[in-house]
Design a protein around this motif. Structure first.
Motif, PDB file in Angstrom:
ATOM      1  N   LEU A 156      40.159   7.123 -42.527  1.00 31.84           N
ATOM      2  CA  LEU A 156      41.338   8.000 -42.502  1.00 31.84           C
ATOM      3  C   LEU A 156      41.275   8.980 -41.336  1.00 31.84           C
ATOM      4  N   GLY A 167      42.438  12.779 -39.350  1.00 33.64           N
ATOM      5  CA  GLY A 167      42.528  14.209 -39.655  1.00 33.64           C
ATOM      6  C   GLY A 167      41.278  14.727 -40.323  1.00 33.64           C
ATOM      7  N   GLN A 207      42.389  11.732 -47.730  1.00 41.83           N
ATOM      8  CA  GLN A 207      42.769  12.632 -46.633  1.00 41.83           C
ATOM      9  C   GLN A 207      43.103  14.014 -47.189  1.00 41.83           C
ATOM     10  N   ASP A 224      46.434  15.338 -42.317  1.00 39.25           N
ATOM     11  CA  ASP A 224      46.364  14.331 -41.252  1.00 39.25           C
ATOM     12  C   ASP A 224      46.060  14.978 -39.894  1.00 39.25           C
ATOM     13  N   GLU A 225      45.987  14.154 -38.872  1.00 41.99           N
ATOM     14  CA  GLU A 225      45.543  14.607 -37.549  1.00 41.99           C
ATOM     15  C   GLU A 225      46.530  15.546 -36.860  1.00 41.99           C
ATOM     16  N   SER A 280      43.089   9.900 -35.353  1.00 44.08           N
ATOM     17  CA  SER A 280      43.708   9.049 -36.373  1.00 44.08           C
ATOM     18  C   SER A 280      42.683   8.190 -37.109  1.00 44.08           C
TER      19      SER A 280
END
Ligand code: PMV
Length: 333
Positions: free
Chosen positions: A148, A150, A169, A172-173, A323
């Protein structure tokens, strides 16, 4: 039955150190990491009747079945894959990292996350993050998190069969794009004690290990909450403390495992001095001598300029949240 995948490495803010089940690769504690943009493994696999034996080419070097480097890692992983998928076809695997392998830069995390995704695609196994992360886990614990992007948490899980020990997660990124890790490479040599052997010995012999386990859940909660609040000071401070606690267990293992070199120490002291000056930065270190400095984007140039003046620096890599694993069309053979 050919597929390729690219996965980024990750760096733990709350570390994984010690297993409760070696076969299933189940951890004694949960962990949280940042997936690192641009430090990646690109892997192609092909299962086919034309192959009479499994083949692995890692960064241009063939690693043969029958060697420890093969049997204990990819060899074991492929047994799991064959058990799950039922295939008895032989496979060719080619994988390239764009950063030093086995020097405490999470090369196994990127490598096994990419391998798990490529294999799952090639063999039509489930491709959701939960299943991919559980498969990646069987190759290397830290690979669980690289599936995953992030900021990611690998849940310890409670079940004996490992079905609740996978990655989720946190954000996220794109959530915290200002967060940076400056990776200071102080030695490109392969480390003497691999993390797998190191953690097993620590669990067995370090008098500090019990204290480590007693405090990790609290660190997980603090870091998880601070990420959601983009509270850099709390994330940095807690991650640094967590790293030092893990290294305290390593140092007190019998025989001692000391991953730090003179360059590592130079940076530790510098980061602490910079903080006193108001240049906010924290460090974290894994099973190797490299130091990863956490800072915000606004301070990167100043910190990199200072780091480059040190005597033991072999490379400086700047990374930010990246990512998760991706299937790609670009095959390596
Ligand atoms: O799963 P491994 O064998 O790559 O071990 C990872 C151990 C540390 O990097 C020290 C900590 C972590 O959580 O990544």
């Amino acid at each position: 039955m050919k597929a390729s995948a690219i996965a980024n490495a990750n760096i733990a803010l709350v570390k994984y150190w010690g297993k409760r089940n070696k076969e299933l690769m189940l951890p004694n504690n949960g962990s949280i990491s940042m997936t690192t943009e641009g430090l990646c493994a690109h892997t192609t696999v092909e299962f086919d009747e034309k192959y009479t034996q499994d083949q692995l080419v890692l960064n241009g070097n063939e690693i043969k079945p029958g060697t420890e480097d093969y049997d204990d890692y990819v060899g074991k992983f492929l047994s799991v894959v064959r058990q799950i998928s039922g295939t008895d076809l032989k496979v060719k695997i080619v994988s390239n990292n764009n950063f030093p392998t086995a020097a405490g830069l999470a090369s196994s995390a990127a490598g096994f996350a990419a391998l798990a995704a490529a294999v799952s695609k090639a063999l039509n196994l489930p491709m959701d993050a939960k299943n991919l992360s559980m498969l990646a886990r069987r190759g290397s614990g830290s690979a669980t998190r690289s599936v995953l992007g992030g900021f990611v948490e690998w849940k310890r899980g409670e079940k004996e069969d490992g079905s609740d020990s996978y990655a989720e997660q946190i954000v996220d990124e794109n959530f915290w794009p200002e967060f940076r890790m400056i990776i200071c490479v102080t030695s490109k040599k392969e480390k003497k004690v691999k993390s797998r052997a190191g953690m097993a010995q620590t669990v067995k012999t370090s008098p500090m290990y019990k204290a480590w386990l007693e405090t990790v859940d609290n660190d997980l909660e603090t870091v998880r909450k601070a990420i959601l609040e983009k509270d850099f000071t709390t994330v940095g401070k807690t991650a640094e403390e967590n790293c030092l606690k893990m290294h305290a267990t390593m140092i007190t293992t019998k025989p001692p495992i000391i991953y730090w070199n003179a360059g590592t120490m130079e940076i530790i002291h510098a980061v602490m001095d910079w903080r006193d000056e108001g240049l906010e930065s924290y460090f974290t270190i894994d099973a190797g001598p490299q130091v990863k400095i956490m800072c915000l984007e606004k301070d990167v140039n100043e910190i990199v300029k200072r780091v480059k003046q040190f005597s033991h620096i072999e490379d400086v890599i700047i990374t930010k949240p990246g990512s998760g694993v991706k299937i790609v069309d670009d095959h390596l053979f």
